[in-house]
Motif scaffolding. Structure first.
Motif, PDB file in Angstrom:
ATOM      1  N   ILE A 144      -1.191  -4.530   2.414  1.00  0.00           N
ATOM      2  CA  ILE A 144      -2.952  -4.846   2.949  1.00  0.00           C
ATOM      3  C   ILE A 144      -2.825  -6.302   3.340  1.00  0.00           C
ATOM      4  O   ILE A 144      -2.006  -7.561   2.767  1.00  0.00           O
ATOM      5  N   ASP A 145      -3.278  -6.796   4.690  1.00  0.00           N
ATOM      6  CA  ASP A 145      -2.840  -7.871   5.623  1.00  0.00           C
ATOM      7  C   ASP A 145      -1.522  -8.366   5.702  1.00  0.00           C
ATOM      8  O   ASP A 145      -1.375  -9.620   5.504  1.00  0.00           O
ATOM      9  N   ASN A 146      -0.223  -7.163   5.749  1.00  0.00           N
ATOM     10  CA  ASN A 146       1.236  -7.948   5.819  1.00  0.00           C
ATOM     11  C   ASN A 146       1.348  -8.069   4.369  1.00  0.00           C
ATOM     12  O   ASN A 146       2.542  -8.953   4.557  1.00  0.00           O
ATOM     13  N   LYS A 147       0.012  -8.433   3.581  1.00  0.00           N
ATOM     14  CA  LYS A 147       1.594  -8.398   1.687  1.00  0.00           C
ATOM     15  C   LYS A 147       1.226  -7.457   1.122  1.00  0.00           C
ATOM     16  O   LYS A 147       0.172  -6.401   0.929  1.00  0.00           O
ATOM     17  N   TYR A 148       2.374  -7.242   0.333  1.00  0.00           N
ATOM     18  CA  TYR A 148       1.912  -6.322  -0.615  1.00  0.00           C
ATOM     19  C   TYR A 148       1.137  -6.343  -1.611  1.00  0.00           C
ATOM     20  O   TYR A 148       0.941  -7.537  -1.995  1.00  0.00           O
ATOM     21  N   THR A 149       0.571  -5.516  -2.525  1.00  0.00           N
ATOM     22  CA  THR A 149      -0.179  -5.425  -3.117  1.00  0.00           C
ATOM     23  C   THR A 149      -0.003  -5.335  -4.542  1.00  0.00           C
ATOM     24  O   THR A 149      -0.711  -6.086  -4.957  1.00  0.00           O
ATOM     25  N   GLY A 150       1.334  -4.806  -4.895  1.00  0.00           N
ATOM     26  CA  GLY A 150       2.696  -4.922  -6.470  1.00  0.00           C
ATOM     27  C   GLY A 150       0.999  -3.693  -6.765  1.00  0.00           C
ATOM     28  O   GLY A 150       1.895  -3.067  -7.885  1.00  0.00           O
ATOM     29  N   LYS A 151       1.051  -2.124  -5.916  1.00  0.00           N
ATOM     30  CA  LYS A 151       1.252  -1.130  -5.755  1.00  0.00           C
ATOM     31  C   LYS A 151       1.769   0.326  -4.671  1.00  0.00           C
ATOM     32  O   LYS A 151       2.093  -0.936  -3.945  1.00  0.00           O
ATOM     33  N   ALA A 152       2.017   0.862  -5.601  1.00  0.00           N
ATOM     34  CA  ALA A 152       3.036   1.723  -4.403  1.00  0.00           C
ATOM     35  C   ALA A 152       1.860   2.822  -3.547  1.00  0.00           C
ATOM     36  O   ALA A 152       0.645   2.303  -3.745  1.00  0.00           O
ATOM     37  N   SER A 153       2.593   3.095  -2.461  1.00  0.00           N
ATOM     38  CA  SER A 153       2.061   3.858  -1.450  1.00  0.00           C
ATOM     39  C   SER A 153       2.623   5.318  -1.361  1.00  0.00           C
ATOM     40  O   SER A 153       3.550   4.867  -1.023  1.00  0.00           O
ATOM     41  N   GLY A 154       1.870   5.884  -1.412  1.00  0.00           N
ATOM     42  CA  GLY A 154       2.195   7.547  -0.737  1.00  0.00           C
ATOM     43  C   GLY A 154       3.600   8.203  -2.358  1.00  0.00           C
ATOM     44  O   GLY A 154       2.998   7.648  -2.932  1.00  0.00           O
TER      45      GLY A 154
END
Length: 223
Positions: A144-154
């Motif tokens: 989000i906003d070019n920064k990792y959230t610390g969560k997986a995706s997909g």
């Protein structure tokens, strides 16, 4: 009716214990711990998760939350610096020479190769870069906003998740499970090798070795 696209051969290579004699999720935490980035209990937790992986009972969401905590608030470029250091200091010397030779030979022959791994795409990127894979499928990270959230995706890229992601790959690049080769080592790979046209059990874990012997799949030992 099969088309030329569906008949295209794709060569999928798993990463840990197939191309390299290493588990990158574990060594990554060791690497971060040594640099003072990971928490003091990271190694005990990493070992517990690794045993769950070997036993094919890994809680994927819990593991990814643990694995990605150091990514939170960082950019791809920031984490890639660490990924390349990890590869240079830990992974590079653990590449099986026979695997590298086979991969480079397939590339020279113009075959379509794809690195596919449950390891997240940032950690795996340095190996993809070094060996020259044109394509990679890996567990992805939320940004989000070019920064990792610390969560997986997909979709988590393991077992049936790999099969699903391979089908997504075919939709873009052509090929099919029936026309493809897969090289893998773990119990979680059995479901994939059961579906591809050209299965290869590499340095197989006991459950995979049993399945390979039952199904007469080729068994490869890299040292």
């Amino acid at each position: 009716m099969e088309t030329a696209e569906s008949q295209k051969s794709v060569y999928f290579w798993d990463m840990d214990h197939t191309i390299i004699n290493n588990d990158c999720d574990v060594s990554w935490k060791e690497f971060l711990h040594a640099k003072g980035v990971a928490s003091s209990d990271a190694m005990d937790l990493a070992e517990n998760f690794y045993q769950d992986y070997l036993n094919n009972c890994l809680d994927q969401d819990e593991f990814m939350d643990f694995q990605l905590v150091e990514f939170k608030g960082k950019t791809f470029e920031e984490m890639l610096v660490l990924s390349r250091e990890h590869f240079s200091e830990v992974v590079k010397n653990k590449i099986y020479p026979q695997a590298e030779k086979e991969i480079r030979q397939q590339m020279q022959e113009g075959k379509l190769l794809c690195l596919i791994t449950a390891t997240n795409s940032v950690i795996a990127y340095a190996l993809k870069e070094y060996l020259g894979f044109d394509h990679m499928i890996a567990s992805e990270l939320e940004v989000i906003d070019n920064k990792y959230t610390g969560k997986a995706s997909g979709t988590y890229c393991l077992g049936n998740g790999k099969v699903s992601l391979m089908k997504d790959f075919f939709a873009i690049h052509g090929g099919s499970l029936a026309s493809s080769s897969y090289y893998g080592d773990s119990a979680a790979d059995v479901v994939i090798l059961e579906q591809v046209g050209h299965p290869f059990a590499v340095n197989p874990a006991p459950k995979l070795l049993a399945a390979a012997e039952l199904n007469n799949w080729p068994v490869i030992s890299f040292t």
